[in-house]
Scaffold this active site. Structure first.
Site, PDB file in Angstrom:
ATOM      1  N   HIS A   1      29.591  -6.789   4.214  1.00 23.77           N
ATOM      2  CA  HIS A   1      31.012  -6.793   3.873  1.00 23.77           C
ATOM      3  C   HIS A   1      31.797  -6.144   5.014  1.00 23.77           C
ATOM      4  O   HIS A   1      31.268  -5.291   5.719  1.00 23.77           O
ATOM      5  CB  HIS A   1      31.146  -5.981   2.577  1.00 23.77           C
ATOM      6  CG  HIS A   1      32.498  -5.983   1.951  1.00 23.77           C
ATOM      7  ND1 HIS A   1      33.511  -5.151   2.370  1.00 23.77           N
ATOM      8  CD2 HIS A   1      33.002  -6.695   0.919  1.00 23.77           C
ATOM      9  CE1 HIS A   1      34.586  -5.347   1.609  1.00 23.77           C
ATOM     10  NE2 HIS A   1      34.305  -6.287   0.727  1.00 23.77           N
TER      11      HIS A   1
ATOM     12  N   ASP B   1      25.034   0.476   1.292  1.00 24.53           N
ATOM     13  CA  ASP B   1      26.295   0.081   0.665  1.00 24.53           C
ATOM     14  C   ASP B   1      25.947  -0.359  -0.756  1.00 24.53           C
ATOM     15  O   ASP B   1      25.414  -1.442  -0.977  1.00 24.53           O
ATOM     16  CB  ASP B   1      26.919  -1.051   1.481  1.00 24.53           C
ATOM     17  CG  ASP B   1      28.100  -1.714   0.775  1.00 24.53           C
ATOM     18  OD1 ASP B   1      28.377  -1.375  -0.398  1.00 24.53           O
ATOM     19  OD2 ASP B   1      28.727  -2.588   1.388  1.00 24.53           O
TER      20      ASP B   1
ATOM     21  N   GLN C   1      27.728  -3.243  -4.854  1.00 28.42           N
ATOM     22  CA  GLN C   1      27.332  -4.251  -5.840  1.00 28.42           C
ATOM     23  C   GLN C   1      26.051  -3.887  -6.585  1.00 28.42           C
ATOM     24  O   GLN C   1      25.674  -4.589  -7.529  1.00 28.42           O
ATOM     25  CB  GLN C   1      27.160  -5.624  -5.163  1.00 28.42           C
ATOM     26  CG  GLN C   1      28.424  -6.160  -4.506  1.00 28.42           C
ATOM     27  CD  GLN C   1      29.530  -6.516  -5.505  1.00 28.42           C
ATOM     28  OE1 GLN C   1      29.289  -6.660  -6.709  1.00 28.42           O
ATOM     29  NE2 GLN C   1      30.753  -6.658  -5.008  1.00 28.42           N
TER      30      GLN C   1
ATOM     31  N   LYS D   1      34.115  -1.286  -9.860  1.00 24.42           N
ATOM     32  CA  LYS D   1      33.190  -2.412 -10.047  1.00 24.42           C
ATOM     33  C   LYS D   1      32.175  -2.133 -11.142  1.00 24.42           C
ATOM     34  O   LYS D   1      31.279  -2.934 -11.394  1.00 24.42           O
ATOM     35  CB  LYS D   1      32.456  -2.713  -8.740  1.00 24.42           C
ATOM     36  CG  LYS D   1      33.360  -3.214  -7.614  1.00 24.42           C
ATOM     37  CD  LYS D   1      32.525  -3.583  -6.414  1.00 24.42           C
ATOM     38  CE  LYS D   1      33.334  -3.748  -5.149  1.00 24.42           C
ATOM     39  NZ  LYS D   1      34.221  -4.892  -5.159  1.00 24.42           N
TER      40      LYS D   1
ATOM     41  N   CYS E   1      35.627 -11.099   2.039  1.00 25.34           N
ATOM     42  CA  CYS E   1      35.542  -9.999   3.012  1.00 25.34           C
ATOM     43  C   CYS E   1      34.222 -10.045   3.775  1.00 25.34           C
ATOM     44  O   CYS E   1      33.646  -8.994   4.109  1.00 25.34           O
ATOM     45  CB  CYS E   1      35.744  -8.632   2.357  1.00 25.34           C
ATOM     46  SG  CYS E   1      37.346  -8.468   1.557  1.00 25.34           S
TER      47      CYS E   1
HETATM   48  N1  C6P Z   1      33.850  -6.373  -2.607  1.00 20.00           N
HETATM   49  C1  C6P Z   1      34.481  -8.495  -3.584  1.00 20.00           C
HETATM   50  O1  C6P Z   1      35.264  -9.257  -4.140  1.00 20.00           O
HETATM   51  P1  C6P Z   1      35.887  -1.229  -2.260  1.00 20.00           P
HETATM   52  O2  C6P Z   1      36.973  -2.205  -1.909  1.00 20.00           O
HETATM   53  O3  C6P Z   1      35.902  -0.023  -1.367  1.00 20.00           O
HETATM   54  O4  C6P Z   1      35.813  -0.910  -3.708  1.00 20.00           O
HETATM   55  O5  C6P Z   1      34.496  -1.991  -1.975  1.00 20.00           O
HETATM   56  C2  C6P Z   1      34.255  -2.569  -0.718  1.00 20.00           C
HETATM   57  C3  C6P Z   1      32.974  -3.334  -0.740  1.00 20.00           C
HETATM   58  C4  C6P Z   1      31.924  -2.910   0.066  1.00 20.00           C
HETATM   59  N2  C6P Z   1      30.723  -3.525   0.034  1.00 20.00           N
HETATM   60  C5  C6P Z   1      30.496  -4.560  -0.768  1.00 20.00           C
HETATM   61  C6  C6P Z   1      29.123  -5.170  -0.797  1.00 20.00           C
HETATM   62  C7  C6P Z   1      31.516  -5.038  -1.598  1.00 20.00           C
HETATM   63  O6  C6P Z   1      31.257  -6.058  -2.421  1.00 20.00           O
HETATM   64  C8  C6P Z   1      32.787  -4.434  -1.567  1.00 20.00           C
HETATM   65  C9  C6P Z   1      33.924  -4.994  -2.375  1.00 20.00           C
HETATM   66  C10 C6P Z   1      34.845  -7.048  -3.401  1.00 20.00           C
HETATM   67  O7  C6P Z   1      33.387  -8.881  -3.183  1.00 20.00           O
HETATM   68  C11 C6P Z   1      36.248  -6.921  -2.879  1.00 20.00           C
HETATM   69  S1  C6P Z   1      36.405  -7.550  -1.225  1.00 20.00           S
END
Ligand code: C6P
Length: 419
Positions: A133, A210, A213, A236, A376
């Site tokens: 991401h 990370d 998910q 999430k 992203c």
């Molecule tokens: N992915 C998606 O629709 P934040 O925005 O900080 O809560 O998470 C960022 C992020 C980092 N790593 C992974 C693997 C992610 O999936 C995400 C967030 C969302 O897939 C929003 S782009």
């Protein structure tokens, strides 16, 4: 239709009861009962979380760690109890190792700015993957630009799994940090982070996971992953936006300089210099997101009461069902591993040369919320040779009936676009 191997009802969860916990699900969108399949972007909130935030603001709210008055005591207790709840959910025994953040992005940036600035030098290497991401790419790009370090990347195979055959060559004595998504938000691939962490440590590198998910979907016991850092987002996993956490091994966190400076993160301040508060407050400058933390604590209680293993079993069942049913739709290309047990949470797909935004718009007309775009993950989209995908993503309140609605709507979309 006949499904040879799968029953249509999940054995693991009482779906009707779970759905009743989420007030937002009980509505029509564009004349159809809502089917919410955008959970990888953000999940909905159970009443228990909404009520916990309301209760705090109605009865117990004040700033934390500062006041001697009753409300400040209550707010501080609720805030710190929430830390314990989230830590317990993730298997974190030492609450000093749990730093509240705004979410995964802030957690990863914290590591890049503090650990990175202190430890990365020109010529060092940082290993990432092409499926990561932007939040797990851009902070390291900025660090590399600041320090003269070099970024290296693991590739993927034809099923969207990390190509680990290159790992031993990519890891050298120059590798100082490895940062990999536990689960890909665009493909659903579950990555073998424990195996990668062991190899990273063998060359002396620090391992970052990370967990954006994985914290929502897997019964993760964070310390036993074998990594040094784990970043995740509360929104999430049924928690409020702007909440999340970073776990780090105590000795690594102790050795790092602070991230932001300000109130609450200090021990003693003089005009020219300061000493810092013990972990985790050293990394929590300023008035924190008190309601966010309390809400995430309530989310942790909620997920624990449903049962992390039961959620996983339910989602595995649903993923198997979704992959089997989606294969019935002609002209669809599905990305990610074919084995339902090797993936979690998401099904990304394209329909012929129809732009995924057009698919998502048709699905929205049927009351079905999915995400379309690059998720992203622009480098991954380029690697897959697609501009974007449509993505259905599940959570504990998703059911096979949602998948059925999705499949029916995809057949309609085919007809609209002349397939
Ligand atoms: N992915 C998606 O629709 P934040 O925005 O900080 O809560 O998470 C960022 C992020 C980092 N790593 C992974 C693997 C992610 O999936 C995400 C967030 C969302 O897939 C929003 S782009």
């Amino acid at each position: 239709m006949t499904l040879s191997t799968l029953e249509t009802a999940s054995p693991a969860l009482d779906l009707e009861r779970i759905r009743a916990d989420f007030p937002i699900l009980d509505q029509e969108v564009n004349g159809h009962p809502l089917v919410y399949l955008d959970n990888a972007a953000s999940t909905q909130k159970p009443a228990a979380v909404i009520d916990a935030i309301g209760h705090l603001y109605r009865h117990d709210y004040a700033n934390v760690h500062r006041g001697v008055h009753e409300l400040s005591h209550r707010a501080t207790e609720a805030y710190e109890q929430a830390r314990g709840k989230v830590a317990r959910l993730l298997g974190i025994g030492d609450e000093g190792e749990f730093v509240w953040t705004k979410g995964t992005t802030e957690g990863l940036n914290l590591i890049a700015y503090t650990w990175g600035q202190a430890n990365i030098r020109a010529g060092d290497e940082i290993l990432l993957s092409v499926m990561d991401h932007h939040s797990n790419l851009v902070p390291w790009q900025l660090l590399a630009q600041r320090t003269g370090a070099k970024l290296r990347f693991l590739d993927i195979d034809g099923e969207g799994r990390l190509d680990l055959s290159a790992l031993d060559d990519l890891l050298t004595e120059r590798t100082k940090l490895v940062s990999i998504a536990h689960i890909s938000n665009a493909l659903g691939t579950i990555n073998p982070v424990t195996e990668i962490a062991a190899k990273a440590h063998a060359v002396g590198a620090v391992m970052v996971v990370d967990g954006a998910q994985s914290a929502p979907h897997l019964p993760v016991d964070v310390p036993s992953l074998g990594a040094d850092f784990y970043a995740f987002s509360g929104h999430k996993m049924c928690g409020p936006t702007g909440s999340g956490g970073l776990w780090g091994r105590r000795e690594v966190l102790e050795a790092m300089p602070p991230f932001h400076g300000g109130g609450d993160m200090i021990d003693f301040v003089e005009l020219e210099s300061s000493t810092y508060a013990p972990l985790p407050l050293k990394f929590e400058a300023g008035t924190p997101n008190i309601a966010g933390a309390v809400g995430l604590g309530a989310a942790a209680d909620y997920l624990a009461s449903v049962g992390r293993e039961a959620i996983l079993a339910h989602e595995r069942h649903l993923m198997a069902y979704a992959l089997e049913r989606i294969a019935e739709v002609p002209d669809l290309t599905v990305y990610g591993p074919r084995d339902p047990a090797a993936r979690s949470g998401v099904v990304s797909f394209t329909l012929g040369d129809v732009h995924p935004h057009d698919i998502a718009t048709i699905l929205d007309g049927e009351g079905i919320a999915v995400r379309a775009g690059h998720h992203c993950c622009q480098p991954l989209m380029r690697r897959l040779c697609v501009p974007a995908t449509a993505r259905a993503s599940f959570y504990l309140y998703s059911g096979t009936d949602d998948v059925d609605r999705l499949i029916d709507a995809l057949h309609k979309a085919r007809a609209v676009f002349g397939y």
